[in-house]
Write an enzyme that holds these catalytic residues in place. Structure first.
Site, PDB file in Angstrom:
ATOM      1  N   SER A  98       0.831  -1.195   0.000  1.00  0.00           N
ATOM      2  CA  SER A  98       0.000   0.000   0.000  1.00  0.00           C
ATOM      3  C   SER A  98       0.876   1.259   0.000  1.00  0.00           C
ATOM      4  CB  SER A  98      -0.957  -0.061   1.203  1.00  0.00           C
ATOM      5  OG  SER A  98      -1.955   0.910   1.118  1.00  0.00           O
ATOM      6  N   HIS A 123      -2.101  -1.321  -4.511  1.00  0.00           N
ATOM      7  CA  HIS A 123      -3.563  -1.358  -4.649  1.00  0.00           C
ATOM      8  C   HIS A 123      -4.111   0.060  -4.551  1.00  0.00           C
ATOM      9  CE1 HIS A 123      -4.417  -1.888  -0.010  1.00  0.00           C
ATOM     10  NE2 HIS A 123      -3.720  -0.814  -0.273  1.00  0.00           N
TER      11      HIS A 123
END
Length: 196
Positions: A98, A123
């Site tokens: 992330s 993501h």
């Protein structure tokens, strides 16, 4: 309970005890481990600024093992990495997921590495909203702006097209260290102090 080891250093002037992170900082090593949030970001930013002020001609080594976290906290670290004069070498140990994947890919080009069994995960940012419809709409628009900003950074750092990054971040996208090199997020895999 978070125990911080102490190391003893001996010199001609006697012994001195350091917590391990202070000792590593003497060698220009910063450890970014755990969820990224404001307190951690403030500590990382302070260490980056201190080392840059101490000697901006030497590299700073940022070791990253993090599941990601708060985007605004991560962006404070990102902006500082780009603001200082020192080159920032990034090394994934364990996982950079992330927001942490954005940071590891934002190290100085040619100096972004992963250990052989490390993982990088990209993501789209997550978030939630509650309240009146207009507040939910404002929060949704903010998440879309944040997603665009993160994807632009990942595209710039990797050399992938914005469209490819947008597609790849639609869901959790896990990469081994070598796959992260192939994708352009890292520059090499470190093995016993040697690059592959």
């Amino acid at each position: 309970m978070n125990l911080v080891p102490t190391v003893i250093e001996q010199s001609s002037r006697g012994e001195r005890a350091y917590d391990i992170y202070s000792r590593l900082l003497k060698d220009r090593i910063i450890m970014l481990s755990g969820p990224i949030e404001d307190n951690m970001a403030n500590s990382i930013v302070a260490q980056l600024l201190f080392l840059d002020a101490q000697d901006s001609t030497k590299d700073i080594y940022l070791y990253i093992n993090s599941p990601g976290g708060v985007v605004t906290s991560g962006m404070a670290i990102y902006d500082t990495m780009n603001f200082i004069k020192s080159d920032v070498q990034t090394i994934v140990i364990g996982m950079a997921a992330s927001m942490a994947s954005v940071l590891v890919s934002s190290g100085t080009k040619g100096k972004r590495f992963g250990l052989p069994h490390s993982t990088v995960m990209i993501h789209q940012p997550s978030g939630g909203a509650q309240g009146q419809q207009t507040e939910i709409q404002i929060a949704a628009e903010e998440i879309l702006k944040t997603r665009k900003m993160i994807n632009e950074i990942l595209a710039k750092n990797s050399g992938q097209s914005f469209e490819q990054v947008e597609q790849d971040t639609e869901r959790d996208h896990y990469l081994t260290a070598q796959e992260a090199v192939d994708y352009g997020l890292l520059d090499g895999v470190m093995d016993s102090n040697n690059l592959k």
